[in-house]
Write an enzyme that holds these catalytic residues in place. Structure first.
Site, short mmCIF file in Angstrom:
data_model
loop_
_atom_site.label_atom_id
_atom_site.label_comp_id
_atom_site.label_asym_id
_atom_site.label_seq_id
_atom_site.Cartn_x
_atom_site.Cartn_y
_atom_site.Cartn_z
N GLN A 17 35.57 11.59 95.09
CA GLN A 17 35.78 12.01 93.70
C GLN A 17 36.88 13.07 93.64
O GLN A 17 36.76 14.10 94.30
CB GLN A 17 34.47 12.59 93.17
CG GLN A 17 34.54 13.16 91.78
CD GLN A 17 33.47 14.22 91.57
OE1 GLN A 17 33.52 15.30 92.14
NE2 GLN A 17 32.50 13.91 90.75
N GLU A 31 25.52 13.15 88.61
CA GLU A 31 25.54 14.06 89.76
C GLU A 31 24.48 15.14 89.61
O GLU A 31 23.73 15.42 90.54
CB GLU A 31 26.92 14.72 89.91
CG GLU A 31 26.96 15.64 91.11
CD GLU A 31 28.33 16.29 91.32
OE1 GLU A 31 28.73 16.42 92.47
OE2 GLU A 31 28.98 16.67 90.32
#
Lengths: 362, 407
Positions: free
Chosen positions: B135, B253
């Site tokens: 990411q 997340e």
């Protein structure tokens, strides 16, 4: 799967909160704790008993509502939030539980039926079993009881007293028996009553099952601990609500103080600490009602953890109010003190944690 | 309140338990390539990580609700089944399906916002562990204030040309692909100038430098972009919509950082350690100050676990309002875990400070490692301070942080 209070429980809880809001404003509670308006205190008590508070846990066969401890937990949150100046944990939680789990059929009929009609009310003193202070002792045989018990709950205005010895044997005495002396104790929390009971060879009715098993007293203590934890949650939530509301009004340095991160973070910490307490206490009550193997440990965790969190919230919420929070005028101290006494009733956190360790055979 | 999942789920639990028994001891020939914090005893079948993923997908124990055409199981989404799978796997100590940012964050984003072609191309290899993603969000000057990121993407001859730097990029060294946020509309307002791009890690001009953290492991990387050129179609959503696309995944997340099962298992390991470990011949669990602190941590863990049940319940029962119970999970979960691991270090005293492959090391040094590692998680994914802003503003309705002039 559903984790939370039911619609019925929330409805009942809101009714109790609403009643207290209408009938027991801070001004009224203040005058009650100052010894005036005792008839108002009686009216608040009767009003709540009319809602059903006195017979929540009493089985329907004895005229009660036959509800479970989770239901009573929901109610207790409202009582803590409204700093209700009435008997509850002793008279309406621990006393019925001790009789339900420790009495024989005759004793159940004798006491529970009258309790559900509110014709008798019982004060509860188990400090010999939990932890005796000032060398107090209780001696009991099959028909007589002698000794001294401290911090008896809800003894004021009771008709009967329920006392235990150090082994968890529970006996009931009528308050007008000869040989009983009652001394009122003054704690910081003036919304509820705590007494010393002195007994000299008084006639006693021993709950039959309690001579051979600790189940009844443990059930009563576990239930009482969960209910006290719920009371502290209610009180803590009210303090957070007050702190947040005040921080949105009070201005310093040209801004509302609730716009300062220092204040916002104190409020966020209080909320983040309290939120899991609801879950823990409901879970503990659910275990009490449905899962006896886990119930004792969960009750200990609920009582000790909520005691720690609510103590912190009582401090922080007062701080958010600044100097005004410290005054009698604002009255925050009623909640602060209620939390303070709940913390020590039926065992301070350290004692309860030691019990939790022993329950797990550590 | 009813904590029973019902007969249908109890049958499912039995089925999963059987599966766990059958695969006890499974281990991976290629685990060194993939970062894991947990080692499993190798007493059973050896296979590749990707074969294990396929086995789990076939049973419906992973990627349950991802359609078959994209490489998933093609079943209905079922939170309770997921929970049963997670708890049975962790009780049996057999490896769960791989997670990671591709699986946990990119796949849900693609399913929601990707084009048909993107879904077909990326989801299957990602689920099967053949395509690892990292990411690219944070930058040296864009941390908590992520939307101020400056890595630049320009459309030149139908290609995106990217220049700039990303930081805190975990697993970059193992990854084939990166999903990242890049400023493509320099004239637009802060949040409206960002696009969500997909970058192959072997593109020329892309350089990875390991970033060693306090645990002395290279858990993160810095990634530098010098005229990194990728096809115009490597974008999810439209130009300038990247912030909205990314927000879908940030939520995933925060949820995944705080697994209550793992914390419960950890407190049980702590209890075992305290029964074994001795100071001057006395078991640590018999020393009153340690005993007291242990129970207070156990109570917090129980409160956290109960709270997770409540949050789960609110997902299953439409209309159940859990107010801020869900909002606090990241803050409470990471702080609690850090406290727990740190307490284990404390009770072992000097022995608790041993590390790496030192003599007298306990439990492979995991207490000290996780004590530090969780400090990272307290900071990452929205620091505790940012969490408190969110709780006070969105949960308690307190005033928002004042915006600086001109930003």
């Amino acid at each position: 799967m559903y984790f939370g209070l039911s619609e019925d429980q929330i409805f009942f809880q809101e009714n109790v909160s609403k009643f207290l809001e209408d009938q027991a404003s801070l001004d009224i509670i203040r005058s009650i704790t100052e010894g005036d308006s005792l008839e108002l205190q009686g009216e608040i008590h009767s009003g709540l008993v009319n809602l059903g508070l006195g017979s929540l846990l009493i089985p329907e066969e004895f005229g009660g509502l036959g509800l479970d401890l989770l239901f009573a937990t929901a109610v207790s949150q409202s009582l803590g939030g409204g700093i209700a100046p009435i008997a509850f944990t002793g008279s309406y939680i621990m006393a019925p539980l001790a009789i339900i789990f420790g009495g024989n059929q005759i004793q159940k009929e004798r006491y529970l039926t009258q309790m559900s009609k509110n014709s008798i009310r019982i004060g509860v003193g188990f400090s010999q079993y939990i932890g005796a202070r000032d060398n107090s002792t209780i001696e009991m045989n099959s028909n007589k009881i002698s000794g001294r018990s401290l911090f008896v709950l809800d003894a004021k205005d009771a008709t009967h007293l329920m006392l235990s010895d150090a082994n968890g044997v529970i006996g009931l005495v009528s308050k007008n028996s000869s040989g009983i002396e009652i001394v009122e104790l003054t704690t910081v929390d003036k919304t509820r009553s705590y007494s010393e009971v002195i007994l000299n060879n008084v006639d006693v009715d021993v709950l039959e099952q309690t001579t051979s098993s600790n189940d009844a007293i443990n059930k009563a203590v576990d239930g009482g601990r969960i209910i006290l934890a719920a009371d502290s949650i209610g009180a803590s939530q009210r303090l957070i609500d007050k702190a947040v509301a005040y921080s949105k009004e009070r201005k310093q340095f040209g801004r509302v103080i609730g716009s300062f991160q220092a204040v916002k973070h104190m409020c966020a910490e209080m909320a983040a600490d309290l939120e899991p307490c609801y879950s823990l206490v409901w879970h503990a009550a659910y275990c009490f009602d449905n899962s006896p193997d886990e119930a004792r440990l969960m009750a200990c965790h609920a009582k000790s953890h909520v005691s720690e969190i609510s103590k912190m919230i009582a401090k922080k919420a007062t701080e958010v109010h600044g100097g005004m929070g410290f005054t009698d005028l604002m009255g925050l101290h009623y909640w602060f003190k209620r939390i303070g006494v709940n913390r020590h009733t039926l065992g301070a956190p350290e004692l309860v944690r030691e019990e939790a360790a022993n329950i797990q055979n550590f | 309140m009813d904590l029973n999942y019902g007969a249908k789920y109890e049958d499912f639990r039995k089925e999963v338990r059987e599966f766990c028994k059958e695969w006890k001891g499974v281990n991976f020939k290629d685990s060194a390539k993939i970062p894991m914090t947990q080692a499993f005893e190798a007493t059973g079948v050896t296979m590749s990580r990707s074969e294990w993923q396929s086995t789990l997908i076939e049973k419906g124990y992973f990627a349950r609700s991802v359609p078959k055409e994209y490489g998933g199981f093609g079943g209905e989404s079922d939170i309770i089944k997921n929970r049963i799978i997670a708890s049975e796997f962790s009780n049996a100590n057999i490896p769960a399906a791989m997670g990671g940012q591709g699986i946990d964050m990119l796949v849900p984003t693609l399913l929601e916002l990707g084009t048909e072609e993107q879904k077909k191309r990326y989801i299957k290899p990602t689920l099967h562990g053949e395509m690892i993603w990292c990411q690219g969000y944070s930058e040296p000057n864009a941390g908590s204030d992520l939307a101020s990121l400056q890595t630049k993407g320009e459309l030149v001859n139908d290609s995106w040309v990217i220049n700039g730097q990303k930081i805190w990029t975990s697993t970059a060294q193992y990854s084939q692909m990166m999903f990242c946020l890049v400023r493509t509309e320099p004239d637009a307002q802060k949040h409206a100038g960002i696009s969500y791009l997909l970058v192959p890690m072997d593109t020329p001009g892309l350089e990875i430098r390991p970033l060693v953290d306090m645990t002395l492991k290279a858990g993160f990387n810095e990634v530098f972009f010098t005229d990194v050129t990728i096809p115009k179609g490597n974008i999810i959503g439209k130009r300038g919509e990247g912030w909205a696309v990314a927000n879908a995944t940030l939520g995933h997340e925060r949820g995944s950082l705080t697994d209550p099962n793992a914390t419960v298992n950890r407190v049980n390991s702590l209890i075992d350690r305290m029964k074994e470990e001795r100071l001057d011949g006395t078991r640590l669990i018999d020393i009153p100050v340690y005993r007291d602190k242990l129970i207070s941590i156990q109570a917090k863990v129980m409160a956290f676990q109960s709270n997770s049940l409540r949050v789960l319940s609110s997902k299953l029962n439409k209309g159940q309002d859990t107010k801020i119970a869900g909002m606090i999970q990241k803050l409470v979960g990471t702080e609690l875990r850090h406290e727990l691991e740190g307490f284990a270090v404390d009770i072992m005293g000097e022995v608790g400070t041993l590390y790496e492959d030192s003599p007298h090391l306990r439990d492979s040094g995991s207490w000290q490692f996780l004590y530090m590692y969780y400090l990272g998680l307290i900071i990452g994914g929205g620091t505790s301070q940012i969490q408190k802003n969110i709780i006070s503003e969105r949960g308690l309705g307190m005033p928002k942080e004042p915006k600086a002039q001109g930003v």
